[in-house]
Design a protein around this motif. Structure first.
Motif, short mmCIF file in Angstrom:
data_model
loop_
_atom_site.label_atom_id
_atom_site.label_comp_id
_atom_site.label_asym_id
_atom_site.label_seq_id
_atom_site.Cartn_x
_atom_site.Cartn_y
_atom_site.Cartn_z
N UNK A 178 0.82 -1.21 0.00
CA UNK A 178 0.00 0.00 0.00
C UNK A 178 0.85 1.26 0.00
N UNK A 179 1.98 1.21 0.70
CA UNK A 179 2.87 2.38 0.72
C UNK A 179 3.60 2.54 -0.62
N UNK A 180 4.00 1.41 -1.22
CA UNK A 180 4.72 1.49 -2.50
C UNK A 180 3.78 1.85 -3.65
N UNK A 181 2.55 1.33 -3.60
CA UNK A 181 1.59 1.56 -4.68
C UNK A 181 0.27 2.04 -4.06
N UNK A 204 8.73 2.53 -11.56
CA UNK A 204 7.96 2.79 -10.33
C UNK A 204 8.12 4.24 -9.91
N UNK A 205 9.32 4.80 -10.08
CA UNK A 205 9.54 6.20 -9.75
C UNK A 205 8.68 7.10 -10.64
N UNK A 232 5.66 9.76 -9.69
CA UNK A 232 5.58 11.12 -10.21
C UNK A 232 4.20 11.39 -10.81
N UNK A 233 3.66 10.38 -11.52
CA UNK A 233 2.36 10.56 -12.17
C UNK A 233 1.24 10.69 -11.14
N UNK A 234 1.28 9.88 -10.10
CA UNK A 234 0.21 9.97 -9.10
C UNK A 234 0.36 11.21 -8.24
N UNK A 235 1.59 11.76 -8.18
CA UNK A 235 1.79 12.98 -7.40
C UNK A 235 1.10 14.17 -8.04
N UNK A 273 0.40 15.74 -16.06
CA UNK A 273 0.76 14.35 -16.37
C UNK A 273 1.55 14.28 -17.68
N UNK A 274 1.13 15.07 -18.67
CA UNK A 274 1.86 15.08 -19.95
C UNK A 274 3.28 15.61 -19.75
N UNK A 275 3.40 16.62 -18.89
CA UNK A 275 4.74 17.14 -18.61
C UNK A 275 5.61 16.04 -18.00
N UNK A 276 5.06 15.25 -17.10
CA UNK A 276 5.84 14.17 -16.48
C UNK A 276 6.29 13.13 -17.50
N UNK A 277 5.55 13.01 -18.59
CA UNK A 277 5.92 12.04 -19.63
C UNK A 277 6.89 12.64 -20.64
N UNK A 278 7.32 13.89 -20.42
CA UNK A 278 8.30 14.49 -21.35
C UNK A 278 9.66 14.62 -20.66
N UNK A 279 9.91 15.75 -20.03
CA UNK A 279 11.24 16.01 -19.48
C UNK A 279 11.67 15.00 -18.41
N UNK A 280 10.87 14.74 -17.36
CA UNK A 280 11.31 13.75 -16.37
C UNK A 280 11.51 12.37 -16.97
#
Length: 391
Positions: A22-25, A78-79, A83-86, A95-102
């Motif tokens: 639960x803590x990891x996911x 997993x990292x 980032x996506x759920x954050x 969310x789209x930004x997280x799929x680009x630069x990070x």
């Protein structure tokens, strides 16, 4: 019997394991685990299968290195998941930004680690080279860029898949919640509508008992009370939207009419004509009760005249028609129904509201006059499969 002391450690271990996951996911755990391990598991199988057609030196050590590299990819994915759920509450743009630069940074990091891992001819289970100083001048940067490009599309593809599936799951969850709320509201409405009938009927029946007592017909009054108790027991034991067969519904209404005939033995006559095909048809309990109550109330109580009530039920194609006819006329003025024998107000509104709650627009209540001076109320019901259900 197993002592509690022996059970408790196992329960604590299981709870600790669940708590760790639960803590990891914390969000969409099953979806995240299955998609992450599924993507990189498939990649691992594909990369490992190359030994079938490409000769490789030291394949055992290479196999272990692939396991190590796949584990690194799973960890970094997993990292990306975290980032996506954050930013899940910040909208699709975040969310789209997280799929680009990070994601590009993670892909390059994977490519560099890939170069470090597979650039060493290590012995089996020898990972000491991972702790050696990194000589970036010896890297094949063209290979790293190509590898980063490939890993980026794997990460971005996984991220897009996760976002799509999680959004679909959220929509399904909201729809299920909405259906549950709709079902609860409908049950509450049906319960209120059904219980609305019972005080009305009890009031009329008790008036009948009172009249018999005043006339000193004690034996008939006692029998009426017993019949009333049996009738109310049958009526009140069902659920809020209880469905019963036509045969059961007609039997209940005949019992009610028998009770009323004890009060008006010479003035109340009733006739029942039920199509055998209609007997097993499921209908809402007490659906014709207001029609019969009003017929008795306004027909017998309203004037010193004979009242004939005709109850019929026929199946016509995929529809069931239940009619209650009695002496009287229906007058329609300004879109409103007025009738001295069928009645108005609570009874008819109750029927219409229950039909609407159960069948939507697939059922109807019709009022008409026959040529022989009868007021006819007809309930038209569809096949029971058309009742609103939670899918």
């Amino acid at each position: 019997m197993i002592p509690d002391a022996a059970i408790r450690p196992a329960q604590n271990a299981e709870a600790g394991k669940a708590s760790l996951f639960n803590r990891l996911f914390p969000v969409n755990r099953d979806l995240a685990i299955k998609s992450i391990f599924g993507v990189w598991g498939a990649y691992f199988v594909f990369a490992t299968s190359r030994f079938l057609y490409v000769e490789q030196a030291n394949p055992d050590a290479l196999f272990v290195q692939r396991i190590l590299m796949t584990s690194i990819c799973i960890t970094l994915t997993w990292l990306l998941y975290r980032l996506l759920i954050a930013v899940r509450s910040s909208g699709m743009g975040a969310a789209i930004f997280m799929l680009t630069l990070p994601t590009v940074i993670l892909a390059n990091y994977i490519a560099i680690l890939d170069q470090i891992v597979f650039d060493h001819q290590a012995a089996l289970f020898d990972f000491s080279y991972l702790f050696d100083p990194v000589d970036f001048t010896s890297f094949d940067w063209a290979y790293i860029l190509d590898e980063a490009f490939t890993r980026y599309f794997i990460l971005a593809g996984w991220g897009a898949l996760y976002l799509a599936l999680s959004h679909s799951k959220d929509v399904q969850r909201m729809m299920a919640h909405s259906r549950q709320l709709e079902r609860v509201n409908r049950e509450s409405e049906l319960r209120a509508l059904r219980y609305q009938l019972n005080p009305h009927f009890v009031f009329n029946a008790l008036n009948s008992v009172s009249s018999l007592i005043i006339d000193r017909q004690n034996e008939q009054a006692e029998k009426l009370v017993d019949d009333l108790a049996d009738y109310m027991r049958a009526v009140l034991t069902g659920g809020a939207d209880d469905m019963i067969t036509v045969e059961e519904e007609i039997a209940q209404q005949v019992r009610y009419l028998d009770i009323e005939r004890m009060r008006f033995p010479e003035r109340l006559h009733y006739f029942v004509d039920i199509d055998p095909d209609a007997n097993g048809w499921s209908i809402p309990a007490l659906i014709i009760q207001p029609l019969i109550e009003n017929a008795v109330k306004f027909g017998v109580s309203g004037a010193d005249q004979l009242l004939n009530i005709f109850i019929s039920a026929q199946v016509e194609g995929d529809r069931l028609r239940i009619s209650v006819a009695n002496d009287g006329r229906v007058k329609i003025l300004d879109g409103q129904t007025h009738d001295s024998s069928i009645g108005t107000g609570t009874g008819l509104s109750n029927i219409q509201n229950r039909l609407r709650a159960l069948y939507g627009q697939n059922a109807s209540l019709l009022l008409a006059n026959s040529k022989d001076g009868m007021a006819i109320a007809t309930i038209v019901l569809p096949d029971p499969s058309l009742i609103f259900e939670d899918i």
